[in-house]
Structure formats: C-alpha cells, structure tokens
Write a protein that holds these residues in place. Sequence first.
Motif, PDB file in Angstrom:
ATOM      1  N   GLN A  14       0.834  -1.207   0.000  1.00 15.98           N
ATOM      2  CA  GLN A  14       0.000   0.000   0.000  1.00 15.98           C
ATOM      3  C   GLN A  14       0.868   1.257   0.000  1.00 15.98           C
ATOM      4  OE1 GLN A  14      -4.172  -1.154   2.147  1.00 15.98           O
ATOM      5  NE2 GLN A  14      -2.622  -0.311   3.430  1.00 15.98           N
ATOM      6  N   ALA A  15       1.961   1.223   0.752  1.00 12.76           N
ATOM      7  CA  ALA A  15       2.834   2.388   0.861  1.00 12.76           C
ATOM      8  C   ALA A  15       3.616   2.631  -0.429  1.00 12.76           C
ATOM      9  CB  ALA A  15       3.798   2.213   2.034  1.00 12.76           C
ATOM     10  N   ASP A  16       4.028   1.540  -1.091  1.00 11.05           N
ATOM     11  CA  ASP A  16       4.832   1.670  -2.309  1.00 11.05           C
ATOM     12  C   ASP A  16       4.577   0.470  -3.215  1.00 11.05           C
ATOM     13  OD1 ASP A  16       6.694   2.149  -4.285  1.00 11.05           O
ATOM     14  OD2 ASP A  16       8.446   1.793  -3.014  1.00 11.05           O
ATOM     15  N   PRO A  17       3.536   0.539  -4.048  1.00  8.27           N
ATOM     16  CA  PRO A  17       3.199  -0.602  -4.896  1.00  8.27           C
ATOM     17  C   PRO A  17       4.221  -0.885  -5.986  1.00  8.27           C
ATOM     18  CG  PRO A  17       1.582   1.172  -5.157  1.00  8.27           C
ATOM     19  CD  PRO A  17       2.579   1.617  -4.152  1.00  8.27           C
ATOM     20  N   ALA A  18       5.141   0.040  -6.252  1.00  7.64           N
ATOM     21  CA  ALA A  18       6.103  -0.151  -7.334  1.00  7.64           C
ATOM     22  C   ALA A  18       7.337  -0.949  -6.916  1.00  7.64           C
ATOM     23  CB  ALA A  18       6.530   1.206  -7.884  1.00  7.64           C
ATOM     24  N   GLN A  19       7.462  -1.275  -5.640  1.00  8.94           N
ATOM     25  CA  GLN A  19       8.663  -1.991  -5.223  1.00  8.94           C
ATOM     26  C   GLN A  19       8.690  -3.406  -5.806  1.00  8.94           C
ATOM     27  OE1 GLN A  19       8.791  -2.501  -0.864  1.00  8.94           O
ATOM     28  NE2 GLN A  19       6.664  -1.820  -0.898  1.00  8.94           N
ATOM     29  N   ASN A  20       9.881  -3.862  -6.133  1.00  7.25           N
ATOM     30  CA  ASN A  20      10.004  -5.195  -6.714  1.00  7.25           C
ATOM     31  C   ASN A  20       9.971  -6.255  -5.609  1.00  7.25           C
ATOM     32  OD1 ASN A  20      12.719  -5.882  -5.786  1.00  7.25           O
ATOM     33  ND2 ASN A  20      13.460  -4.362  -7.244  1.00  7.25           N
ATOM     34  N   PRO A  21       9.749  -7.513  -5.981  1.00  2.90           N
ATOM     35  CA  PRO A  21       9.617  -8.580  -4.969  1.00  2.90           C
ATOM     36  C   PRO A  21      10.820  -8.708  -4.037  1.00  2.90           C
ATOM     37  CG  PRO A  21       8.856  -9.356  -7.099  1.00  2.90           C
ATOM     38  CD  PRO A  21       9.464  -8.009  -7.325  1.00  2.90           C
ATOM     39  N   SER A  22      12.017  -8.476  -4.546  1.00  9.95           N
ATOM     40  CA  SER A  22      13.207  -8.568  -3.687  1.00  9.95           C
ATOM     41  C   SER A  22      13.187  -7.503  -2.601  1.00  9.95           C
ATOM     42  CB  SER A  22      14.485  -8.433  -4.520  1.00  9.95           C
ATOM     43  OG  SER A  22      14.605  -9.511  -5.405  1.00  9.95           O
ATOM     44  N   GLU A  23      12.854  -6.264  -2.984  1.00 14.71           N
ATOM     45  CA  GLU A  23      12.769  -5.175  -2.002  1.00 14.71           C
ATOM     46  C   GLU A  23      11.682  -5.460  -0.982  1.00 14.71           C
ATOM     47  OE1 GLU A  23      13.930  -1.275  -4.669  1.00 14.71           O
ATOM     48  OE2 GLU A  23      11.897  -2.075  -4.804  1.00 14.71           O
ATOM     49  N   LEU A  24      10.546  -5.914  -1.460  1.00 14.03           N
ATOM     50  CA  LEU A  24       9.422  -6.198  -0.576  1.00 14.03           C
ATOM     51  C   LEU A  24       9.786  -7.296   0.419  1.00 14.03           C
ATOM     52  CD1 LEU A  24       6.474  -5.677   0.151  1.00 14.03           C
ATOM     53  CD2 LEU A  24       5.819  -7.300  -1.637  1.00 14.03           C
ATOM     54  N   ALA A  25      10.386  -8.361  -0.064  1.00 17.19           N
ATOM     55  CA  ALA A  25      10.792  -9.468   0.810  1.00 17.19           C
ATOM     56  C   ALA A  25      11.774  -8.985   1.872  1.00 17.19           C
ATOM     57  CB  ALA A  25      11.410 -10.596  -0.015  1.00 17.19           C
ATOM     58  N   GLU A  26      12.732  -8.163   1.461  1.00 17.07           N
ATOM     59  CA  GLU A  26      13.727  -7.649   2.404  1.00 17.07           C
ATOM     60  C   GLU A  26      13.063  -6.771   3.472  1.00 17.07           C
ATOM     61  OE1 GLU A  26      17.546  -4.665   2.261  1.00 17.07           O
ATOM     62  OE2 GLU A  26      17.253  -6.054   0.580  1.00 17.07           O
ATOM     63  N   ARG A  27      12.145  -5.904   3.055  1.00 12.46           N
ATOM     64  CA  ARG A  27      11.479  -5.012   4.006  1.00 12.46           C
ATOM     65  C   ARG A  27      10.619  -5.779   5.006  1.00 12.46           C
ATOM     66  NH1 ARG A  27      10.322  -0.672  -0.583  1.00 12.46           N
ATOM     67  NH2 ARG A  27      12.257   0.488  -0.337  1.00 12.46           N
ATOM     68  N   VAL A  28      10.017  -6.878   4.555  1.00  9.01           N
ATOM     69  CA  VAL A  28       9.152  -7.662   5.425  1.00  9.01           C
ATOM     70  C   VAL A  28       9.961  -8.651   6.260  1.00  9.01           C
ATOM     71  CG1 VAL A  28       7.238  -9.331   5.412  1.00  9.01           C
ATOM     72  CG2 VAL A  28       7.166  -7.354   3.914  1.00  9.01           C
ATOM     73  N   GLY A  29      11.183  -8.961   5.801  1.00 11.93           N
ATOM     74  CA  GLY A  29      12.048  -9.874   6.548  1.00 11.93           C
ATOM     75  C   GLY A  29      11.815 -11.341   6.223  1.00 11.93           C
ATOM     76  N   ILE A  30      11.465 -11.623   4.976  1.00 14.61           N
ATOM     77  CA  ILE A  30      11.267 -13.013   4.533  1.00 14.61           C
ATOM     78  C   ILE A  30      12.028 -13.220   3.232  1.00 14.61           C
ATOM     79  CG2 ILE A  30       9.021 -13.291   5.656  1.00 14.61           C
ATOM     80  CD1 ILE A  30       7.668 -12.758   2.981  1.00 14.61           C
ATOM     81  N   SER A  31      12.169 -14.484   2.825  1.00 11.48           N
ATOM     82  CA  SER A  31      12.873 -14.777   1.583  1.00 11.48           C
ATOM     83  C   SER A  31      12.021 -14.354   0.383  1.00 11.48           C
ATOM     84  CB  SER A  31      13.188 -16.271   1.484  1.00 11.48           C
ATOM     85  OG  SER A  31      11.996 -17.006   1.246  1.00 11.48           O
ATOM     86  N   ARG A  32      12.684 -14.174  -0.741  1.00  8.56           N
ATOM     87  CA  ARG A  32      11.969 -13.781  -1.962  1.00  8.56           C
ATOM     88  C   ARG A  32      10.982 -14.876  -2.369  1.00  8.56           C
ATOM     89  NH1 ARG A  32      13.630 -13.044  -7.982  1.00  8.56           N
ATOM     90  NH2 ARG A  32      12.043 -11.521  -8.565  1.00  8.56           N
ATOM     91  N   THR A  33      11.370 -16.139  -2.207  1.00  8.88           N
ATOM     92  CA  THR A  33      10.493 -17.256  -2.561  1.00  8.88           C
ATOM     93  C   THR A  33       9.245 -17.264  -1.680  1.00  8.88           C
ATOM     94  OG1 THR A  33      12.426 -18.547  -3.225  1.00  8.88           O
ATOM     95  CG2 THR A  33      10.390 -19.762  -2.822  1.00  8.88           C
ATOM     96  N   LYS A  34       9.446 -17.098  -0.373  1.00  8.03           N
ATOM     97  CA  LYS A  34       8.311 -17.062   0.543  1.00  8.03           C
ATOM     98  C   LYS A  34       7.409 -15.869   0.234  1.00  8.03           C
ATOM     99  CE  LYS A  34       7.261 -17.520   5.449  1.00  8.03           C
ATOM    100  NZ  LYS A  34       7.832 -17.651   6.798  1.00  8.03           N
ATOM    101  N   CYS A  35       8.029 -14.746  -0.102  1.00  8.94           N
ATOM    102  CA  CYS A  35       7.274 -13.543  -0.451  1.00  8.94           C
ATOM    103  C   CYS A  35       6.412 -13.812  -1.690  1.00  8.94           C
ATOM    104  CB  CYS A  35       8.244 -12.392  -0.709  1.00  8.94           C
ATOM    105  SG  CYS A  35       7.457 -10.840  -1.173  1.00  8.94           S
TER     106      CYS A  35
END
Length: 151
Positions: A14-35
């Motif tokens: 919601q805050a930044d819909p343009a972020q890529n899956p790697s960035e999102l996974a890192e921000r949430v603290g999970i692996s890219r695969t899990k994300c």
Amino acid sequence: MLDDTDRSLLRHLQADPAQNPSELAERVGISRTKCARRLDRLMGQGILRGQSARIHWPALGYNVAVSLRVNIEKSVPGAHDAFIAAARKVPEVLEIQTFLGRVDVRLKVVARDMPHYQMVYRDRILNLPHIADIEALMHVTEVKSAGGVPL
C-alpha cells in the motif's frame, strides 16, 4: 485469515506498490520465494488484485473532473444494466459506482477543459440510455484519496 507477515506485506505494498519482490521481501524480513508464494496466495484469495498506477490526470492535460450523480428510469426493465454497459464505453468516464438510495449511479468524468467537458456531456453522457435525472458536481480539490485500509 491474515497473519502478521501477510499484513506487513500488504502495508508495504500500500505504501509503495512499485517496489520489486526482492525489495518487498527484504522489508518484510522473509525470503523472496516465501514472499512470492504469499503474494500468489493473497492474489488467489482475491485479497490482492494486482498492482496499478495512480495517474495524475491534470499532468496529462485533463484539468476538469466532474462527478455526475445519475438516476435511472425505474420503470424500464434492464435500464440499469443498459446504462452501465453504455457508460463503460465513454473514454472520459473513469469511474462508475452504483448505490442504493437517492442516487443510482455516480460517474467520474475527466476532460481537458470546459469546452471538452461540454462536448462529452452533450454528445456522450446525455445520449446514455434511461437517464431519469442527472446532477453535475464539479471537483475542486481532492482532499483525501486513500487506496488502502488500516492493517
């Protein structure tokens, strides 16, 4: 239904819909695969409906925005569906919302300027089928437009 990780994913999107899956996974603290698996599940459940761009219409030259509150003829079978189908075909109609109450439908219409709006209104909107009554509300400013929900 949603756990803390799902909520965190949705908050970050919601805050930044343009972020890529790697960035999102890192921000949430999970692996890219899990994300990716969680995003797929949220989409499969209909919670996440994809990503979209929010376009600032005045930057493209559409400086007039009008909400049209429309009442549909109640005595004509299929009038509501016919009106909606026809309104979908008007390129300047950005939103169509239906209601229960005094107003049946709200259309959000954009135009480059007032002459363009007058043309759209006279030539396209007023030719939509089964209009019983219509009221125009000129948009002055957008005070709040929240696309998200508190998570």
